[in-house]
Design a protein around this motif. Structure first.
Motif, PDB file in Angstrom:
ATOM      1  N   GLU A  44      25.278  -0.910   6.055  1.00 46.22           N
ATOM      2  CA  GLU A  44      26.458  -0.120   5.715  1.00 46.22           C
ATOM      3  C   GLU A  44      27.557  -1.084   5.277  1.00 46.22           C
ATOM      4  N   ILE A  45      28.081  -0.874   4.082  1.00 50.16           N
ATOM      5  CA  ILE A  45      29.117  -1.760   3.571  1.00 50.16           C
ATOM      6  C   ILE A  45      30.460  -1.364   4.160  1.00 50.16           C
ATOM      7  N   ASP A  46      31.214  -2.353   4.616  1.00 51.16           N
ATOM      8  CA  ASP A  46      32.572  -2.096   5.062  1.00 51.16           C
ATOM      9  C   ASP A  46      33.341  -1.471   3.896  1.00 51.16           C
ATOM     10  N   PRO A  47      34.215  -0.495   4.155  1.00 46.99           N
ATOM     11  CA  PRO A  47      34.913   0.182   3.057  1.00 46.99           C
ATOM     12  C   PRO A  47      35.793  -0.719   2.223  1.00 46.99           C
ATOM     13  N   LEU A  82      31.793 -17.136  10.899  1.00 45.94           N
ATOM     14  CA  LEU A  82      32.463 -16.707  12.114  1.00 45.94           C
ATOM     15  C   LEU A  82      32.836 -15.229  12.023  1.00 45.94           C
ATOM     16  N   SER A  83      32.915 -14.598  13.160  1.00 45.32           N
ATOM     17  CA  SER A  83      33.407 -13.226  13.234  1.00 45.32           C
ATOM     18  C   SER A  83      34.897 -13.258  13.525  1.00 45.32           C
ATOM     19  N   PRO A 215      32.451 -11.018  -2.531  1.00 39.47           N
ATOM     20  CA  PRO A 215      31.546 -10.892  -1.386  1.00 39.47           C
ATOM     21  C   PRO A 215      31.819  -9.579  -0.664  1.00 39.47           C
ATOM     22  N   LEU A 216      30.868  -9.129   0.133  1.00 37.78           N
ATOM     23  CA  LEU A 216      31.016  -7.877   0.866  1.00 37.78           C
ATOM     24  C   LEU A 216      30.798  -8.102   2.348  1.00 37.78           C
ATOM     25  N   GLY A 221      23.142  -3.221  11.887  1.00 36.15           N
ATOM     26  CA  GLY A 221      23.035  -2.897  13.307  1.00 36.15           C
ATOM     27  C   GLY A 221      24.399  -3.067  13.949  1.00 36.15           C
ATOM     28  N   GLU A 222      24.485  -3.883  14.983  1.00 38.27           N
ATOM     29  CA  GLU A 222      25.756  -4.116  15.659  1.00 38.27           C
ATOM     30  C   GLU A 222      26.461  -5.375  15.144  1.00 38.27           C
ATOM     31  N   LYS A 223      25.859  -6.033  14.170  1.00 42.38           N
ATOM     32  CA  LYS A 223      26.439  -7.271  13.648  1.00 42.38           C
ATOM     33  C   LYS A 223      27.129  -7.038  12.308  1.00 42.38           C
ATOM     34  N   LYS A 224      28.128  -7.875  12.033  1.00 41.65           N
ATOM     35  CA  LYS A 224      28.815  -7.872  10.743  1.00 41.65           C
ATOM     36  C   LYS A 224      28.536  -9.190  10.058  1.00 41.65           C
TER      37      LYS A 224
END
Length: 240
Positions: A44-47, A82-83, A215-216, A221-224
């Protein structure tokens, strides 16, 4: 590749990976494996697009371009791995002398502590009538209340505004200030001077637009994960 690629897929919709390009370099294969992106995976792409990396260095915010951020290594991770909220110390740099010079001017050197704040979206608004006849660029600023200049999405120019010093690329639409320092690679000083991007010049941010091919930020899953521009058009997907 024929079909819908990640680059052109809609945001906030579940996507299923149907195929990966046959023309992937070894590094791209390693990245996709690390990210867990393979055929059948649901994404799922972040908006919001991600073309910028906002970091905290010594209590001050710095906006970096995605590609330059990849050159900063914290321990064994690239800054872009990094997150938001993660912190690390710079262990080394990749890239040439020119980029290292820019990093040092921005206060980023070996052993510098960096906190990744976010992968912020760029603001996009309807351009003012006065620039409608110009080719659409990433950002447009008004200099000395008379000269219109188009600039890249990320420029390392420090501006004195009402509440202190702010990077030009972090200025809000409509915000005004005076250029305090222009950080450019050696040899570019003359070009920036000709564009009026120099110390003492009054500047007003008029317009920002998200550049194409960015970049997107992708939810897996639960990771970005941040998928680089070089990969977004090599991942074939379909809507679930």
């Amino acid at each position: 590749m024929n079909g819908l690629t990640l680059r052109f897929a809609e945001r906030k919709r579940k996507l299923k990976v149907t195929a990966l390009s046959e023309h992937l370099c070894e590094y791209a294969h390693v990245q996709l494996e690390e990210f867990g992106i393979e055929e059948g995976k649901i994404l799922e792409i972040d908006p919001n697009f991600v073309s910028q990396v906002l970091v905290d260095v010594g209590g001050g915010e710095i906006l970096l371009g995605y590609e330059k951020s990849r050159e900063i290594i914290l321990g064994e991770k690239r800054l872009t791995e990094l997150s938001p909220g993660e912190t690390g110390k710079v262990s080394r740099f990749e890239g040439g002398y020119e980029d290292y010079y820019l990093f040092k001017e921005l206060g980023i050197d070996k052993k510098t502590k960096i906190k990744l704040l976010s992968y912020p979206p760029m603001i996009e608004e309807t351009p003012p009538a006065m620039i409608l006849h110009y080719p659409v660029g990433s950002q447009f600023v008004l200099l000395q209340k008379e000269k219109l200049t188009g600039i890249k999405a990320i420029e390392y120019i420090l501006v004195k505004v009402k509440k202190g010093i702010k990077q030009l690329s972090l200025m809000d639409i409509g915000e005004e200030g005076t250029i305090k320092k222009t950080i450019v690679t050696p040899g570019e000083e003359k070009l920036f001077d000709e564009l009026w991007l120099r110390e003492g010049v009054e500047v007003k941010m008029l317009y920002k637009k998200q550049p194409s091919g960015s970049p997107l930020l992708v939810n897996i899953g639960e990771k970005k994960r941040v998928v680089g521009e070089h990969l977004t058009d090599k991942i074939l997907v379909e809507y679930v």
